[in-house]
Design an enzyme around this catalytic site. Structure first.
Site, PDB file in Angstrom:
ATOM      1  N   GLU A  17       3.060  53.249  49.688  1.00  0.00           N
ATOM      2  CA  GLU A  17       2.493  51.935  49.361  1.00  0.00           C
ATOM      3  C   GLU A  17       3.569  50.857  49.347  1.00  0.00           C
ATOM      4  O   GLU A  17       3.350  49.741  49.807  1.00  0.00           O
ATOM      5  CB  GLU A  17       1.765  51.974  48.008  1.00  0.00           C
ATOM      6  CG  GLU A  17       0.548  52.883  47.959  1.00  0.00           C
ATOM      7  CD  GLU A  17      -0.541  52.492  48.957  1.00  0.00           C
ATOM      8  OE1 GLU A  17      -0.515  51.365  49.487  1.00  0.00           O
ATOM      9  OE2 GLU A  17      -1.430  53.337  49.220  1.00  0.00           O
ATOM     10  N   THR A  23       5.425  45.951  55.700  1.00  0.00           N
ATOM     11  CA  THR A  23       5.774  46.560  56.987  1.00  0.00           C
ATOM     12  C   THR A  23       4.527  47.197  57.597  1.00  0.00           C
ATOM     13  O   THR A  23       3.712  47.776  56.887  1.00  0.00           O
ATOM     14  CB  THR A  23       6.868  47.639  56.775  1.00  0.00           C
ATOM     15  OG1 THR A  23       7.911  47.081  55.971  1.00  0.00           O
ATOM     16  CG2 THR A  23       7.455  48.096  58.082  1.00  0.00           C
ATOM     17  N   TYR A 102      -1.965  45.784  43.254  1.00  0.00           N
ATOM     18  CA  TYR A 102      -2.425  46.615  44.369  1.00  0.00           C
ATOM     19  C   TYR A 102      -1.776  48.012  44.316  1.00  0.00           C
ATOM     20  O   TYR A 102      -2.449  49.042  44.366  1.00  0.00           O
ATOM     21  CB  TYR A 102      -2.122  45.934  45.722  1.00  0.00           C
ATOM     22  CG  TYR A 102      -2.309  46.908  46.847  1.00  0.00           C
ATOM     23  CD1 TYR A 102      -3.584  47.184  47.319  1.00  0.00           C
ATOM     24  CD2 TYR A 102      -1.238  47.637  47.369  1.00  0.00           C
ATOM     25  CE1 TYR A 102      -3.790  48.141  48.306  1.00  0.00           C
ATOM     26  CE2 TYR A 102      -1.431  48.589  48.342  1.00  0.00           C
ATOM     27  CZ  TYR A 102      -2.704  48.834  48.811  1.00  0.00           C
ATOM     28  OH  TYR A 102      -2.903  49.790  49.762  1.00  0.00           O
ATOM     29  N   ASP A 120      -6.655  45.114  49.073  1.00  0.00           N
ATOM     30  CA  ASP A 120      -5.689  44.733  50.102  1.00  0.00           C
ATOM     31  C   ASP A 120      -6.410  43.803  51.077  1.00  0.00           C
ATOM     32  O   ASP A 120      -7.554  43.400  50.824  1.00  0.00           O
ATOM     33  CB  ASP A 120      -5.093  45.971  50.802  1.00  0.00           C
ATOM     34  CG  ASP A 120      -6.127  46.721  51.634  1.00  0.00           C
ATOM     35  OD1 ASP A 120      -7.332  46.376  51.573  1.00  0.00           O
ATOM     36  OD2 ASP A 120      -5.738  47.648  52.373  1.00  0.00           O
TER      37      ASP A 120
END
Ligand code: SF4
Length: 323
Positions: A17, A23, A102, A120
């Site tokens: 995560e 990325t 998150y 997300d």
């Protein structure tokens, strides 16, 4: 299926995560960053006992090195303050360094099966469309609504782990930004979206600021001169030394011009020949070519350095052999 969805190990889930925060999944997975990290630091203890230089070196190529430092700190904190056991309550997970809502939700639900929400980009799109809600998702009000809705859904579920995973996958595969596959969607009956492609709405457009950075390339038979960053987000990393431009003086000739993006900046990187007489700079050291590979260095400098060394070794073979 992704390797981090096939495990209940909170550390392995956390690493994935954190890597995925800024990325692309293709970089993390296809270019082997996740697998290499997990074999180098397979558990919290291994990471906690590593040196910062090792940690930064393993993170090379992923950028945003603060994430690596936070992971390192987190591993040391869990070893010292939680007896090496990953905390398993939402509030304790949220209190760990570098963990936002998150990541906390992902670890809590995927590792421990807790009814904690995850929002997300994919989930935000699904929820905006399900409720046909045009409140900007990057506004405080929009964000609050998204989290409340995600929370209500996950709390009504008997299997929070699968529910969160399904919502994310729905956004990725079916409820796509462009041309959502509504005819295939299991939520088609419940969905209120009138014009799905117009949702979600964002209030801000990111504008890139242009920045110029000047550095120099100084290669001698003793190696290449590099500067270690201090007091910035890149503290501890090595780079080409900064060139101080003196007023009224012509800068040394340019060897290379390149550009890279970081957060909201577009940086033009000018690499000059070494100034004469040499600059007095603190935190510099010479490295031989064989030592460069393991040195933690932001990717733009590494790419520039590789190009420069390639050119130098072509034009002055004996010099390169001396390195
Ligand atoms: Fe998204 Fe269409 Fe499903 Fe609604 S019906 S959630 S817009 S894919």
């Amino acid at each position: 299926m992704y390797p981090w969805r096939q495990t209940r190990d909170p550390y392995a889930i956390l690493v994935s995560e954190v890597m995925l925060q800024q990325t692309q999944i293709a970089t993390v997975l296809d270019r082997g960053f996740y697998i290499r990290w997990m074999s180098r630091f397979p558990n919290l203890r291994a990471l906690a006992e590593a040196t910062e230089e090792d940690v930064l070196s393993a993170w090379q190529g992923l950028g945003y090195y603060r994430r690596a430092r936070n992971l390192h700190r987190l591993a040391q904190l869990i070893m010292h303050e939680h007896g090496g056991r990953f905390p398993d309550t939402p509030s304790a997970i949220r209190s760990l360094p570098g963990i936002g809502p998150y990541t906390a939700g992902a670890v809590a639900s995927f590792a421990f099966g807790l009814a904690e929400p995850i929002v997300d980009g994919n989930v935000a799109r699904v929820l905006s469309r399900l409720w046909d809600d045009a409140t900007p998702i990057d506004s405080a009000k929009g964000s609050q609504k998204l989290w409340q809705r995600a929370q209500a859904i996950v709390q009504a579920s008997s299997d929070p782990r699968s529910l969160n995973s399904a919502l994310m996958e729905l956004g990725q595969v079916v409820c796509r930004p462009i041309k959502p596959a509504c005819m295939l969607c299991p939520l088609q009956q419940e969905c209120q979206a009138q014009a799905p492609e117009q949702l979600p709405v964002k209030k801000t457009k990111t504008t890139l600021s242009e920045v110029t950075e000047r550095v120099f390339f100084d290669l001698s038979p003793l190696g290449v001169l590099l500067e270690q960053e201090k007091g910035s987000r890149r503290t501890g990393l090595w780079k080409l030394p900064a060139l101080a431009l003196e007023e009224g003086k012509t800068p040394p000739p340019v060897l290379l011009k390149t550009s890279y993006g970081i957060t909201r900046y577009k940086v033009t990187l000018w690499v000059h020949e070494a100034p004469a007489p040499p600059h007095a700079i603190a935190n510099v050291q010479r490295f031989r070519q064989a030592e460069l590979k393991e040195l933690p260095m932001p990717s733009p400098y590494r790419r520039a350095l590789e190009k420069l060394l390639e050119t130098t070794s072509c034009s002055t073979q004996s010099f390169s052999l001396a390195l």
